[in-house]
Design an enzyme around this catalytic site. Structure first.
Site, PDB file in Angstrom:
ATOM      1  N   PRO A 162       0.805  -1.218   0.000  1.00  0.00           N
ATOM      2  CA  PRO A 162       0.000   0.000   0.000  1.00  0.00           C
ATOM      3  C   PRO A 162       0.839   1.270   0.000  1.00  0.00           C
ATOM      4  O   PRO A 162       2.073   1.226   0.011  1.00  0.00           O
ATOM      5  CB  PRO A 162      -0.785  -0.132   1.300  1.00  0.00           C
ATOM      6  CG  PRO A 162       0.195  -0.792   2.232  1.00  0.00           C
ATOM      7  CD  PRO A 162       0.994  -1.746   1.368  1.00  0.00           C
ATOM      8  N   LYS A 187       4.931  -5.136  -6.276  1.00  0.00           N
ATOM      9  CA  LYS A 187       4.093  -4.141  -6.950  1.00  0.00           C
ATOM     10  C   LYS A 187       3.580  -3.175  -5.878  1.00  0.00           C
ATOM     11  O   LYS A 187       2.599  -3.466  -5.193  1.00  0.00           O
ATOM     12  CB  LYS A 187       2.937  -4.826  -7.684  1.00  0.00           C
ATOM     13  CG  LYS A 187       2.215  -3.910  -8.691  1.00  0.00           C
ATOM     14  CD  LYS A 187       1.233  -3.009  -7.992  1.00  0.00           C
ATOM     15  CE  LYS A 187       0.569  -2.030  -8.941  1.00  0.00           C
ATOM     16  NZ  LYS A 187      -0.151  -0.966  -8.206  1.00  0.00           N
ATOM     17  N   PRO A 188       4.226  -2.012  -5.715  1.00  0.00           N
ATOM     18  CA  PRO A 188       3.741  -1.026  -4.760  1.00  0.00           C
ATOM     19  C   PRO A 188       2.552  -0.251  -5.328  1.00  0.00           C
ATOM     20  O   PRO A 188       2.272  -0.305  -6.520  1.00  0.00           O
ATOM     21  CB  PRO A 188       4.954  -0.106  -4.559  1.00  0.00           C
ATOM     22  CG  PRO A 188       5.710  -0.207  -5.843  1.00  0.00           C
ATOM     23  CD  PRO A 188       5.476  -1.597  -6.373  1.00  0.00           C
ATOM     24  N   SER A 189       1.872   0.493  -4.445  1.00  0.00           N
ATOM     25  CA  SER A 189       0.750   1.314  -4.888  1.00  0.00           C
ATOM     26  C   SER A 189       1.218   2.387  -5.858  1.00  0.00           C
ATOM     27  O   SER A 189       2.275   3.004  -5.677  1.00  0.00           O
ATOM     28  CB  SER A 189       0.079   1.980  -3.681  1.00  0.00           C
ATOM     29  OG  SER A 189      -0.816   2.993  -4.099  1.00  0.00           O
ATOM     30  N   GLU A 190       0.396   2.651  -6.857  1.00  0.00           N
ATOM     31  CA  GLU A 190       0.716   3.699  -7.821  1.00  0.00           C
ATOM     32  C   GLU A 190       0.707   5.089  -7.186  1.00  0.00           C
ATOM     33  O   GLU A 190       1.266   6.039  -7.736  1.00  0.00           O
ATOM     34  CB  GLU A 190      -0.269   3.673  -8.993  1.00  0.00           C
ATOM     35  CG  GLU A 190      -1.700   4.033  -8.649  1.00  0.00           C
ATOM     36  CD  GLU A 190      -2.515   2.851  -8.172  1.00  0.00           C
ATOM     37  OE1 GLU A 190      -3.753   2.992  -8.117  1.00  0.00           O
ATOM     38  OE2 GLU A 190      -1.932   1.789  -7.878  1.00  0.00           O
ATOM     39  N   LEU A 191       0.088   5.221  -5.994  1.00  0.00           N
ATOM     40  CA  LEU A 191       0.046   6.524  -5.325  1.00  0.00           C
ATOM     41  C   LEU A 191       1.352   6.863  -4.617  1.00  0.00           C
ATOM     42  O   LEU A 191       1.578   8.032  -4.291  1.00  0.00           O
ATOM     43  CB  LEU A 191      -1.106   6.561  -4.314  1.00  0.00           C
ATOM     44  CG  LEU A 191      -2.512   6.495  -4.898  1.00  0.00           C
ATOM     45  CD1 LEU A 191      -3.541   6.522  -3.785  1.00  0.00           C
ATOM     46  CD2 LEU A 191      -2.762   7.625  -5.890  1.00  0.00           C
ATOM     47  N   SER A 241      -6.823  -2.694   0.944  1.00  0.00           N
ATOM     48  CA  SER A 241      -8.240  -2.652   1.302  1.00  0.00           C
ATOM     49  C   SER A 241      -8.861  -4.045   1.289  1.00  0.00           C
ATOM     50  O   SER A 241      -8.413  -4.950   0.584  1.00  0.00           O
ATOM     51  CB  SER A 241      -8.999  -1.754   0.321  1.00  0.00           C
ATOM     52  OG  SER A 241      -9.121  -2.378  -0.944  1.00  0.00           O
ATOM     53  N   GLU A 262      -3.316  -8.678   4.743  1.00  0.00           N
ATOM     54  CA  GLU A 262      -3.444  -7.728   5.849  1.00  0.00           C
ATOM     55  C   GLU A 262      -4.297  -6.590   5.325  1.00  0.00           C
ATOM     56  O   GLU A 262      -3.864  -5.800   4.490  1.00  0.00           O
ATOM     57  CB  GLU A 262      -2.063  -7.230   6.306  1.00  0.00           C
ATOM     58  CG  GLU A 262      -2.070  -6.679   7.730  1.00  0.00           C
ATOM     59  CD  GLU A 262      -2.165  -5.173   7.808  1.00  0.00           C
ATOM     60  OE1 GLU A 262      -3.322  -4.675   7.731  1.00  0.00           O
ATOM     61  OE2 GLU A 262      -1.146  -4.508   7.950  1.00  0.00           O
ATOM     62  N   CYS A 297      -3.796   1.105   8.927  1.00  0.00           N
ATOM     63  CA  CYS A 297      -4.803   0.037   8.983  1.00  0.00           C
ATOM     64  C   CYS A 297      -5.257  -0.242  10.409  1.00  0.00           C
ATOM     65  O   CYS A 297      -6.418  -0.548  10.654  1.00  0.00           O
ATOM     66  CB  CYS A 297      -4.240  -1.245   8.374  1.00  0.00           C
ATOM     67  SG  CYS A 297      -3.867  -1.146   6.622  1.00  0.00           S
ATOM     68  N   GLU A 400     -14.107   1.937   7.563  1.00  0.00           N
ATOM     69  CA  GLU A 400     -12.764   2.495   7.719  1.00  0.00           C
ATOM     70  C   GLU A 400     -12.648   3.790   6.928  1.00  0.00           C
ATOM     71  O   GLU A 400     -12.932   3.834   5.735  1.00  0.00           O
ATOM     72  CB  GLU A 400     -11.728   1.485   7.229  1.00  0.00           C
ATOM     73  CG  GLU A 400     -10.297   1.943   7.412  1.00  0.00           C
ATOM     74  CD  GLU A 400      -9.294   0.897   6.951  1.00  0.00           C
ATOM     75  OE1 GLU A 400      -8.290   0.695   7.648  1.00  0.00           O
ATOM     76  OE2 GLU A 400      -9.525   0.281   5.894  1.00  0.00           O
ATOM     77  N   TRP A 466       2.229  -9.521  13.412  1.00  0.00           N
ATOM     78  CA  TRP A 466       1.311  -8.465  12.999  1.00  0.00           C
ATOM     79  C   TRP A 466       0.293  -9.037  12.019  1.00  0.00           C
ATOM     80  O   TRP A 466       0.653  -9.597  10.997  1.00  0.00           O
ATOM     81  CB  TRP A 466       2.080  -7.320  12.339  1.00  0.00           C
ATOM     82  CG  TRP A 466       1.221  -6.142  11.997  1.00  0.00           C
ATOM     83  CD1 TRP A 466       0.466  -5.970  10.873  1.00  0.00           C
ATOM     84  CD2 TRP A 466       1.033  -4.975  12.784  1.00  0.00           C
ATOM     85  NE1 TRP A 466      -0.188  -4.771  10.917  1.00  0.00           N
ATOM     86  CE2 TRP A 466       0.144  -4.123  12.074  1.00  0.00           C
ATOM     87  CE3 TRP A 466       1.541  -4.549  14.021  1.00  0.00           C
ATOM     88  CZ2 TRP A 466      -0.255  -2.880  12.576  1.00  0.00           C
ATOM     89  CZ3 TRP A 466       1.145  -3.310  14.506  1.00  0.00           C
ATOM     90  CH2 TRP A 466       0.261  -2.493  13.786  1.00  0.00           C
TER      91      TRP A 466
END
Length: 510
Positions: A162, A187-191, A241, A262, A297, A400, A466
């Site tokens: 994320p 693959k990280p978030s594009e944001l 999510s 997670e 989260c 959330e 975790w």
């Protein structure tokens, strides 16, 4: 203040080097604190995923795995420790890139980089220790058999991470996966992908074997989806999510691919009337929701207050919230920066307006910050927001937000507090603040979550497991449990007797 450096222009990190995305498309990098475009990242597609998975598969099996997957753990540990050292060397510029990309305060980003280095070091130690745990004997009831266990890397893993802690959340997966002997496609978030691509630059610098770690950036449907469903990816580990987690489970189920998830949370923090120091409890309540602008989260976003201290507590909570420095995240002492994107800004404001329309009271916040108004005319800033008069049917109680928004309810009895705490589809975390150790012990057992904090909120240690229950997902990261995520257990059993087994009658020798 000096002008920030340019975002390094990187390609996709595949097979140990950079390559442009197959369609040549790139996505803008927007500084959420200024709304300015400050660079771009490559937009991968299914074709790029194919190349990354092939590189990871080749690295896993190359020369029978002698150079990575079946190498001694100490070999992998050396690489992980060198990565940790490079993270430390680059702590300042990596933290700055993280802040420019995500909007979090620079102090928080600096702490994240320290945690990234510590995570690589921790899993380097576990990689070395793994060798000594192989061939662990199993006690059997029959003396003519000997049995032992091998722990082997699960294979090529897809890691989808994320935007709230971009490099740290990636490291929670990359470090144990590599320690176990897996090869990976991240693959990280594009944001927020910039620091993850810098991890690729570090891998080149230290000479990590080609294909052991591959990093692709881009949109979820175009890059994350093909990775999750790829038949040559042996496992998917995902943080994000709940809705996306569901889609990943569906994709993985088609070929019975294991997943660890997670997901979201709506964590409670219960505060009893026997607290000795109200301000101490107030600060923990604030840290539980306002750190990282509430984009956590496990954020304790549901505050449960005993009715005897509710008014006093809320008065102090508002006073403390007013004192939070909301500013450009690069300013010294900033404690609340922007949220990550315009989309997250609009989503959070919609939650607040819906709570108001449903009858809740916005006790404090709920708008763009008025302090430093001239400096915050642009950027995705939201005041720390406290919402009271909440019913359990309201959206703000049930869903959330992932922003700096806390909702508050009162309770009278311990059993009522537990019932309210467990009134959620999620089960990631929860907390209790009380001066009664026995009560804290009871509450910690009664809360239905994977993590419970006593007299605090949000501490996180690489050594401790975790993960959550219910719609917060399954599987555990960090600690030895994090390494187990990427290992498969093989039973080896040997027949040790010189005597035949004797189950069947031998045929005649005539």
């Amino acid at each position: 203040m000096a002008a920030p450096p340019a975002i390094p222009r990187r390609g996709l990190f595949i097979g140990g080097g950079w390559r442009e995305p197959s369609l040549g498309r790139r996505l803008p990098v927007v500084n959420p604190a200024t709304e300015a475009t400050i660079g771009d990242i490559p937009a991968a597609t299914a074709e790029d995923v194919e190349l990354a998975v092939a590189a990871a598969r080749d690295a896993f099996s190359r020369d029978g795995g002698r150079h990575w997957s079946r190498a001694p753990g100490g070999v992998r540990a050396k690489f992980l420790r060198v990565i940790a050292g490079k993270i430390k060397d680059r702590k300042s510029d990596l933290a700055l890139l993280e802040t420019l990309d995500s909007g979090k305060p620079l102090d928080e980003a600096s702490g994240d980089m320290e945690d990234v280095a510590a995570c690589f070091e921790y899993y380097a130690d576990l990689a070395e220790a793994l060798d000594g745990k192989q061939h662990s004997p199993i006690s059997l009831p029959m003396e003519n058999f000997k049995s032992y266990v091998l722990k082997e890397p699960i294979g090529v893993v897809g890691l989808i991470t994320p935007w709230n802690y971009p490099l740290l959340m990636a490291t929670w997966k990359v470090a144990p996966a590599l320690a176990a002997g897996c090869t990976a496609v991240l693959k990280p978030s594009e944001l927020a992908s910039v620091t993850c691509l810098e991890l690729g630059a570090i891998c080149i610098e230290i000479g990590l074997p080609p294909g052991v770690l591959n990093i692709i950036t881009g949109l979820g449907p175009e890059a994350g989806g093909p990775l999750a469903s790829h038949p040559h990816v042996d496992k998917i580990a995902f943080t994000g999510s709940t809705e996306t987690g569901k889609r990943i489970m569906i994709a993985a189920a088609q070929i019975v691919k294991p997943v660890s998830l997670e997901l979201g949370g709506k964590s409670p923090l219960i505060i009893f009337d026997d607290v000795v120091d109200i301000d101490k409890a107030v600060e923990w309540a604030m840290y539980g929701i306002f750190v990282n602008a509430g984009q956590v989260c496990s954020a304790t976003s549901r505050l449960l207050l005993h009715e005897k201290i509710s008014k006093q507590f809320l008065d102090r909570l508002v006073a403390w919230a007013k004192n939070i420095k909301v500013s450009d995240p690069l300013e010294e002492g900033c404690r609340l920066g922007s949220v990550v994107s315009e989309g997250q800004y609009e989503k959070t404001n919609k939650f607040i307006s819906t709570a108001r329309s449903e009858g809740a009271t916005i006790l404090y916040g709920g708008a763009r910050p008025q302090m430093n108004w001239q400096h915050l005319r642009r950027g995705f800033f939201i005041e720390p927001t406290i919402i009271t008069d909440v019913s359990t049917s309201m959206q703000i109680w049930r869903e959330e937000v992932f922003g700096p928004v806390i909702c508050v309810k009162e309770f009278r009895t311990e059993s009522e507090a537990v019932e309210l705490a467990n009134d959620t589809h999620y089960g990631l975390a929860g907390g209790v603040i009380s001066n009664d150790p026995e009560r804290c012990e009871r509450i910690s057992k009664a809360i239905h979550s994977g993590i419970v904090w006593i007299n605090c909120s949000q501490p996180c240690f690489v050594q401790a497991p975790w993960g959550g229950n219910k719609r917060s997902g399954f599987g555990r990261e960090l600690g030895e449990w994090g390494l187990d995520n990427y290992l498969t257990v093989k039973q080896i059993t040997k027949y040790c007797s010189d005597e035949p087994w004797g189950w069947y009658q031998p045929p005649s020798k005539l």
